[in-house]
Design a protein around this motif. Structure first.
Motif, PDB file in Angstrom:
ATOM      1  N   TRP A 184       0.827  -1.200   0.000  1.00  0.00           N
ATOM      2  CA  TRP A 184       0.000   0.000   0.000  1.00  0.00           C
ATOM      3  C   TRP A 184       0.871   1.263   0.000  1.00  0.00           C
ATOM      4  CZ3 TRP A 184      -4.752   0.745  -1.343  1.00  0.00           C
ATOM      5  CH2 TRP A 184      -5.369   1.973  -1.057  1.00  0.00           C
TER       6      TRP A 184
ATOM      7  N   GLY B 161      -6.369  -3.066  -5.582  1.00  0.00           N
ATOM      8  CA  GLY B 161      -7.833  -2.968  -5.580  1.00  0.00           C
ATOM      9  C   GLY B 161      -8.447  -3.604  -4.352  1.00  0.00           C
ATOM     10  N   PHE B 162      -8.063  -4.846  -4.065  1.00  0.00           N
ATOM     11  CA  PHE B 162      -8.665  -5.486  -2.892  1.00  0.00           C
ATOM     12  C   PHE B 162      -8.067  -4.981  -1.591  1.00  0.00           C
ATOM     13  CE2 PHE B 162      -5.588  -8.802  -4.130  1.00  0.00           C
ATOM     14  CZ  PHE B 162      -4.918  -8.986  -2.937  1.00  0.00           C
TER      15      PHE B 162
ATOM     16  N   ASP C 230      -7.513  -1.833  -1.112  1.00  0.00           N
ATOM     17  CA  ASP C 230      -8.339  -0.651  -0.883  1.00  0.00           C
ATOM     18  C   ASP C 230      -9.708  -1.055  -0.343  1.00  0.00           C
ATOM     19  OD1 ASP C 230      -8.787   2.164  -0.894  1.00  0.00           O
ATOM     20  OD2 ASP C 230      -9.975   1.934  -2.720  1.00  0.00           O
ATOM     21  N   GLU C 231     -10.276  -2.143  -0.876  1.00  0.00           N
ATOM     22  CA  GLU C 231     -11.556  -2.644  -0.353  1.00  0.00           C
ATOM     23  C   GLU C 231     -11.405  -3.093   1.092  1.00  0.00           C
ATOM     24  OE1 GLU C 231     -14.630  -2.513  -1.742  1.00  0.00           O
ATOM     25  OE2 GLU C 231     -13.613  -1.346  -3.293  1.00  0.00           O
ATOM     26  N   LEU C 232     -10.288  -3.737   1.420  1.00  0.00           N
ATOM     27  CA  LEU C 232     -10.021  -4.155   2.803  1.00  0.00           C
ATOM     28  C   LEU C 232      -9.928  -2.927   3.707  1.00  0.00           C
ATOM     29  CD1 LEU C 232      -9.333  -6.372   4.872  1.00  0.00           C
ATOM     30  CD2 LEU C 232      -6.942  -6.113   4.187  1.00  0.00           C
ATOM     31  N   ARG C 233      -9.262  -1.873   3.228  1.00  0.00           N
ATOM     32  CA  ARG C 233      -9.154  -0.631   3.991  1.00  0.00           C
ATOM     33  C   ARG C 233     -10.545  -0.058   4.271  1.00  0.00           C
ATOM     34  NH1 ARG C 233      -9.914   4.387   2.795  1.00  0.00           N
ATOM     35  NH2 ARG C 233     -10.071   3.955   0.570  1.00  0.00           N
ATOM     36  N   LYS C 234     -11.377   0.007   3.242  1.00  0.00           N
ATOM     37  CA  LYS C 234     -12.734   0.551   3.409  1.00  0.00           C
ATOM     38  C   LYS C 234     -13.543  -0.302   4.383  1.00  0.00           C
ATOM     39  CE  LYS C 234     -12.900   2.419  -1.266  1.00  0.00           C
ATOM     40  NZ  LYS C 234     -13.482   2.191  -2.611  1.00  0.00           N
ATOM     41  N   TRP C 235     -13.447  -1.615   4.245  1.00  0.00           N
ATOM     42  CA  TRP C 235     -14.173  -2.520   5.134  1.00  0.00           C
ATOM     43  C   TRP C 235     -13.714  -2.319   6.572  1.00  0.00           C
ATOM     44  CZ3 TRP C 235     -12.249  -6.970   7.787  1.00  0.00           C
ATOM     45  CH2 TRP C 235     -13.241  -7.725   8.413  1.00  0.00           C
ATOM     46  N   SER C 236     -12.402  -2.244   6.767  1.00  0.00           N
ATOM     47  CA  SER C 236     -11.845  -2.066   8.102  1.00  0.00           C
ATOM     48  C   SER C 236     -12.299  -0.746   8.723  1.00  0.00           C
ATOM     49  CB  SER C 236     -10.318  -2.119   8.022  1.00  0.00           C
ATOM     50  OG  SER C 236      -9.753  -1.912   9.282  1.00  0.00           O
ATOM     51  N   GLU C 237     -12.333   0.308   7.917  1.00  0.00           N
ATOM     52  CA  GLU C 237     -12.781   1.609   8.422  1.00  0.00           C
ATOM     53  C   GLU C 237     -14.262   1.605   8.802  1.00  0.00           C
ATOM     54  OE1 GLU C 237     -11.641   4.249   5.259  1.00  0.00           O
ATOM     55  OE2 GLU C 237      -9.610   4.488   6.036  1.00  0.00           O
ATOM     56  N   SER C 238     -15.037   0.692   8.213  1.00  0.00           N
ATOM     57  CA  SER C 238     -16.469   0.634   8.507  1.00  0.00           C
ATOM     58  C   SER C 238     -16.790  -0.179   9.761  1.00  0.00           C
ATOM     59  CB  SER C 238     -17.232   0.029   7.314  1.00  0.00           C
ATOM     60  OG  SER C 238     -17.030  -1.372   7.242  1.00  0.00           O
TER      61      SER C 238
END
Length: 123
Positions: free
Chosen positions: A42, A104-105, A107-115
């Motif tokens: 990252w 890509g994934f 970034d999706e992991l980052r978004k999921w973790s932030e949620s």
């Protein structure tokens, strides 16, 4: 896939469970699931980074651990190492095109973790 009973050449019966073999998720986790691996990739996404700068970016990891992960990533073709002709000699790392396919994934992991609710990862 479901487990099947198979017979080998000597007539012995064995359970063949595709999940015992590295399934796609397990294979991916073996490549990218090591501690600090995703974070290193990252931090390389925006361009080449010198080793010491990367070590500062990846807080909490020792330089020895970062060096080990970088060697693994380089061997896998996800990161490229460049020795710069400077005095003193310095090394920089950059993500390869193959390594970029993981962003890509990540970034999706980052978004999921932030949620997630606060403190969940600490439990």
């Amino acid at each position: 896939m479901e487990a099947k009973v198979v017979e080998d050449a000597k007539g012995r019966r064995h359970v063949h469970d595709p999940c015992i073999e590295p399934c796609a998720i397990e294979r991916g986790m073996r490549i990218i699931g090591g501690k600090w691996t995703g974070s290193i990739l990252w931090h390389l996404k925006d361009g080449p980074v010198r080793f010491n700068d990367l070590a500062r970016m990846v807080g909490g990891a020792s330089k020895k651990m970062i060096a080990e992960r970088l060697r693994q990533l380089e061997a896998q073709g996800l990161v490229q190492r460049e020795v710069m002709d400077t005095a003193p000699v310095s090394v920089q790392y950059q993500i390869t095109d193959l390594g970029r396919t993981a962003l890509g994934f990540l970034d999706e992991l980052r978004k999921w973790s932030e949620s997630l609710p606060q403190g969940l990862a600490d439990a």
